[in-house]
Design a protein around this motif. Structure first.
Motif, PDB file in Angstrom:
ATOM      1  N   PHE A  53       0.828  -1.209   0.000  1.00  0.00           N
ATOM      2  CA  PHE A  53       0.000   0.000   0.000  1.00  0.00           C
ATOM      3  C   PHE A  53       0.864   1.262   0.000  1.00  0.00           C
ATOM      4  O   PHE A  53       0.632   2.190  -0.773  1.00  0.00           O
ATOM      5  CB  PHE A  53      -0.931  -0.012   1.211  1.00  0.00           C
ATOM      6  CG  PHE A  53      -1.730   1.251   1.359  1.00  0.00           C
ATOM      7  CD1 PHE A  53      -2.802   1.512   0.530  1.00  0.00           C
ATOM      8  CD2 PHE A  53      -1.387   2.187   2.333  1.00  0.00           C
ATOM      9  CE1 PHE A  53      -3.537   2.682   0.665  1.00  0.00           C
ATOM     10  CE2 PHE A  53      -2.106   3.351   2.472  1.00  0.00           C
ATOM     11  CZ  PHE A  53      -3.183   3.605   1.634  1.00  0.00           C
ATOM     12  N   ILE A  54       1.867   1.292   0.868  1.00  0.00           N
ATOM     13  CA  ILE A  54       2.753   2.453   0.927  1.00  0.00           C
ATOM     14  C   ILE A  54       3.530   2.611  -0.374  1.00  0.00           C
ATOM     15  O   ILE A  54       3.685   3.723  -0.898  1.00  0.00           O
ATOM     16  CB  ILE A  54       3.698   2.348   2.140  1.00  0.00           C
ATOM     17  CG1 ILE A  54       2.902   2.509   3.431  1.00  0.00           C
ATOM     18  CG2 ILE A  54       4.821   3.378   2.072  1.00  0.00           C
ATOM     19  CD1 ILE A  54       3.675   2.221   4.684  1.00  0.00           C
ATOM     20  N   THR A  57       1.142   3.823  -3.134  1.00  0.00           N
ATOM     21  CA  THR A  57       0.738   5.197  -2.859  1.00  0.00           C
ATOM     22  C   THR A  57       1.854   6.179  -3.204  1.00  0.00           C
ATOM     23  O   THR A  57       1.617   7.199  -3.862  1.00  0.00           O
ATOM     24  CB  THR A  57       0.335   5.357  -1.385  1.00  0.00           C
ATOM     25  OG1 THR A  57      -0.724   4.451  -1.090  1.00  0.00           O
ATOM     26  CG2 THR A  57      -0.106   6.777  -1.078  1.00  0.00           C
ATOM     27  N   LEU A  58       3.068   5.869  -2.781  1.00  0.00           N
ATOM     28  CA  LEU A  58       4.188   6.753  -3.095  1.00  0.00           C
ATOM     29  C   LEU A  58       4.475   6.796  -4.585  1.00  0.00           C
ATOM     30  O   LEU A  58       4.810   7.849  -5.128  1.00  0.00           O
ATOM     31  CB  LEU A  58       5.434   6.327  -2.316  1.00  0.00           C
ATOM     32  CG  LEU A  58       5.400   6.613  -0.821  1.00  0.00           C
ATOM     33  CD1 LEU A  58       6.639   6.054  -0.134  1.00  0.00           C
ATOM     34  CD2 LEU A  58       5.280   8.098  -0.564  1.00  0.00           C
ATOM     35  N   GLY A  60       2.277   6.444  -6.952  1.00  0.00           N
ATOM     36  CA  GLY A  60       1.232   7.270  -7.535  1.00  0.00           C
ATOM     37  C   GLY A  60       1.424   8.740  -7.246  1.00  0.00           C
ATOM     38  O   GLY A  60       1.190   9.596  -8.107  1.00  0.00           O
ATOM     39  N   MET A  61       1.852   9.068  -6.037  1.00  0.00           N
ATOM     40  CA  MET A  61       2.040  10.468  -5.662  1.00  0.00           C
ATOM     41  C   MET A  61       3.238  11.083  -6.380  1.00  0.00           C
ATOM     42  O   MET A  61       3.215  12.267  -6.742  1.00  0.00           O
ATOM     43  CB  MET A  61       2.240  10.587  -4.149  1.00  0.00           C
ATOM     44  CG  MET A  61       0.995  10.317  -3.346  1.00  0.00           C
ATOM     45  SD  MET A  61       1.318  10.261  -1.582  1.00  0.00           S
ATOM     46  CE  MET A  61       1.776  11.941  -1.278  1.00  0.00           C
TER      47      MET A  61
END
Length: 65
Positions: A53-54, A57-58, A60-61
């Motif tokens: 997940f992390i 998420t990173l 994508g960001m």
């Protein structure tokens, strides 16, 4: 000036000790759960899912491929 650098050189050891203390206090309650195979598999799955997940998420960001 020597006293200043002597004092500054102690800060990395303090920071490392503080981080290690937080890590050990976070892991300590989880150690008994690894004795039961069912909870051990569940914890490993939760850690893997949290890491994924992390990571996603990173990516994508930050726009990484």
């Amino acid at each position: 000036m020597q006293n200043f650098w002597n004092t500054i050189s102690k800060y990395p050891i303090f920071v490392l000790g503080a981080i290690l203390g937080v890590f050990l206090n976070a892991v300590k309650p989880l150690v008994p759960l690894f004795k039961n195979p069912v909870t051990a598999i569940a914890l490993i799955g939760a850690f893997t899912a949290g890491f994924a997940f992390i990571t996603f998420t990173l990516r994508g960001m930050l726009g990484l491929q």
